[in-house]
Write a protein that holds these residues in place. Sequence first.
Motif: not given
Length: 99
Positions: A3-13, A40-45, A50-53
Amino acid sequence: MIVSLDEVKTWLRVDFSDDDALLSTLIGAAEQYLENATGVEFDENNHLAKLFCMTLIADWYENREMIGKATDQTRPIIQSILTQLTYSYGGDSDESGAV
């Protein structure tokens, strides 16, 4: 990176930059937590990873006094996603089920 910082900030509003350093630390911690728990090493795909993180980051961010431990409300969600990721991708999990 899952996840990116922008995605997290959007998720958290969150629309300010005061907590960017904290959020970046939480992103790294959540991604490392997932890798340590599953082997396991996951990626953004991977949408489930992503939802877990993002769920774990939100819980940690909103309950900062309890960092490192999921709240009772979040624990079942986190455990369910973690179990699915572990078994779907062949990683090793902590048999205690600790989150």
